[in-house]
Design a protein around this motif. Structure first.
Motif, PDB file in Angstrom:
ATOM      1  N   THR A  74       0.825  -1.223   0.000  1.00 35.45           N
ATOM      2  CA  THR A  74       0.000   0.000   0.000  1.00 35.45           C
ATOM      3  C   THR A  74       0.853   1.264   0.000  1.00 35.45           C
ATOM      4  OG1 THR A  74      -0.166  -0.173   2.411  1.00 35.45           O
ATOM      5  CG2 THR A  74      -1.949  -1.132   1.110  1.00 35.45           C
ATOM      6  N   ARG A  77       2.017   1.655  -3.585  1.00 32.81           N
ATOM      7  CA  ARG A  77       0.823   1.998  -4.379  1.00 32.81           C
ATOM      8  C   ARG A  77       0.485   3.475  -4.229  1.00 32.81           C
ATOM      9  NH1 ARG A  77      -4.441   0.095  -1.648  1.00 32.81           N
ATOM     10  NH2 ARG A  77      -3.850   1.971  -0.471  1.00 32.81           N
ATOM     11  N   ASP A  78       0.473   3.966  -2.988  1.00 29.36           N
ATOM     12  CA  ASP A  78       0.091   5.361  -2.736  1.00 29.36           C
ATOM     13  C   ASP A  78       1.167   6.340  -3.203  1.00 29.36           C
ATOM     14  OD1 ASP A  78      -2.189   4.299  -1.644  1.00 29.36           O
ATOM     15  OD2 ASP A  78      -1.584   4.600   0.433  1.00 29.36           O
ATOM     16  N   ARG A  83      -4.012   3.369  -9.045  1.00 30.40           N
ATOM     17  CA  ARG A  83      -5.458   3.409  -8.871  1.00 30.40           C
ATOM     18  C   ARG A  83      -6.074   2.101  -8.352  1.00 30.40           C
ATOM     19  NH1 ARG A  83      -6.881   7.499 -12.592  1.00 30.40           N
ATOM     20  NH2 ARG A  83      -5.274   9.098 -12.410  1.00 30.40           N
ATOM     21  N   THR A  84      -5.439   0.965  -8.635  1.00 32.65           N
ATOM     22  CA  THR A  84      -6.020  -0.315  -8.249  1.00 32.65           C
ATOM     23  C   THR A  84      -5.770  -0.566  -6.768  1.00 32.65           C
ATOM     24  OG1 THR A  84      -5.681  -1.194 -10.460  1.00 32.65           O
ATOM     25  CG2 THR A  84      -6.039  -2.799  -8.704  1.00 32.65           C
ATOM     26  N   GLU A  85      -6.848  -0.740  -6.015  1.00 26.05           N
ATOM     27  CA  GLU A  85      -6.745  -0.815  -4.558  1.00 26.05           C
ATOM     28  C   GLU A  85      -5.904  -2.000  -4.105  1.00 26.05           C
ATOM     29  OE1 GLU A  85      -9.661  -0.866  -0.603  1.00 26.05           O
ATOM     30  OE2 GLU A  85     -10.523  -0.801  -2.610  1.00 26.05           O
ATOM     31  N   SER A  86      -6.030  -3.134  -4.781  1.00 26.75           N
ATOM     32  CA  SER A  86      -5.307  -4.333  -4.359  1.00 26.75           C
ATOM     33  C   SER A  86      -3.807  -4.228  -4.585  1.00 26.75           C
ATOM     34  CB  SER A  86      -5.836  -5.558  -5.107  1.00 26.75           C
ATOM     35  OG  SER A  86      -5.493  -5.474  -6.483  1.00 26.75           O
ATOM     36  N   GLY A  87      -3.387  -3.335  -5.478  1.00 26.94           N
ATOM     37  CA  GLY A  87      -1.970  -3.227  -5.797  1.00 26.94           C
ATOM     38  C   GLY A  87      -1.445  -4.375  -6.630  1.00 26.94           C
ATOM     39  N   ASN A 129      -1.708   2.492 -13.113  1.00 26.45           N
ATOM     40  CA  ASN A 129      -1.024   1.858 -11.985  1.00 26.45           C
ATOM     41  C   ASN A 129       0.485   2.075 -12.029  1.00 26.45           C
ATOM     42  OD1 ASN A 129      -3.066   0.590 -10.325  1.00 26.45           O
ATOM     43  ND2 ASN A 129      -3.491  -0.722 -12.092  1.00 26.45           N
TER      44      ASN A 129
END
Length: 258
Positions: A74, A77-78, A83-87, A129
């Motif tokens: 996470t 990802r951030d 954009r994809t929450e699961s990464g 992503n």
């Protein structure tokens, strides 16, 4: 930011160091990669085709990572604004086209000199992503190399310098212009080629765009195909290590244009 510090491992890679000469054999390479950083684990496969032409005065080649599978934490990802929450997910890679021109070879006093011109298409997917940039790029460089005999083995030293540019999405700076550089050494035995190099490029936007990588490889030569094992370690503005295992097929010489 559009730089090696905020994208996947293959989005804006440091080009391979050229060695000053056109290789004499046509080749097809297929390899599998494992890319690892603290927040990103990526598995992909890589393909490359290489064809020398006109008695090795020039060569054309193409390479691509057809597909990769990734998993990010996470924090990563951030940081990349993915954009994809699961990464997790997959992406197709960019296609690179290369043309090499032999400027000097086997001169009595001068090193071998090679000019390379390369174009990256905007074929990579999954920009949202931060896997690829969905933008074109290009680079060109001149490399110099020279062989030295050590007993029955051969040491080759080489240096490379050039220019690297890629499109960004910053309206104030639509393109990042970078100085490309590198150098390395090969030690050739009868059946084994050991290579090491340091290379990078130096961007001017100061957004984590100064990647430097160390590469080492072991190539085991066979009559019809070679095994190649390589390692890449990001030293600056590139947080990945890469392990690659591949096979290089020697294509028939009768397809070469004389």
């Amino acid at each position: 930011a559009m730089s090696t510090s905020f994208v996947g491992p293959s989005a804006l890679p440091v080009p391979e160091v050229m060695k000053g000469s056109v290789d004499s054999s046509a080749e097809l390479e297929v390899a599998a990669d494992y890319n690892y950083s603290n927040g990103d684990k990526t598995v992909d496969f890589y393909t490359r085709g290489y064809l020398p032409l006109f008695e090795n005065r020039m060569a054309v080649s193409i390479d691509v990572i057809p597909y990769e599978w990734f998993e990010t934490d996470t924090i990563t990802r951030d940081a990349r604004a993915a954009r994809t929450e699961s990464g997790k997910g997959g992406a197709g890679g960019d296609i690179y086209f290369y043309t090499d021109f032999q400027l000097i070879r086997n001169h009595q006093h001068l090193p071998d000199l090679l000019l390379q011109v390369a174009l990256r298409t905007a074929s990579g997917t999954n920009l949202h992503n931060a896997r690829y940039t969905d933008g074109p790029g290009y680079f060109f460089d001149i490399s110099a190399g020279k062989n030295y005999a050590i007993n029955k083995n051969v040491l080759r030293l080489y240096l490379m310098g050039g220019f690297y540019a890629y499109q960004t999405y910053d309206l104030d700076h639509l393109q990042n212009d970078c100085i490309l550089y590198g150098g390395g050494a090969d030690l050739s035995f009868k059946k084994i080629l050991v290579s090491q190099s340091l290379s990078g490029y130096y961007g001017y936007l100061n957004i984590g765009d100064k990647p430097l990588v160390y590469r080492a490889s072991l190539r085991i030569k066979n009559p019809h195909f070679d095994w190649k094992f390589s390692y890449q370690w990001g030293l600056n503005d590139y947080g990945f290590q890469r392990f690659r295992v591949g096979v290089i097929y020697h294509l028939s010489s009768n397809i070469l244009i004389k």
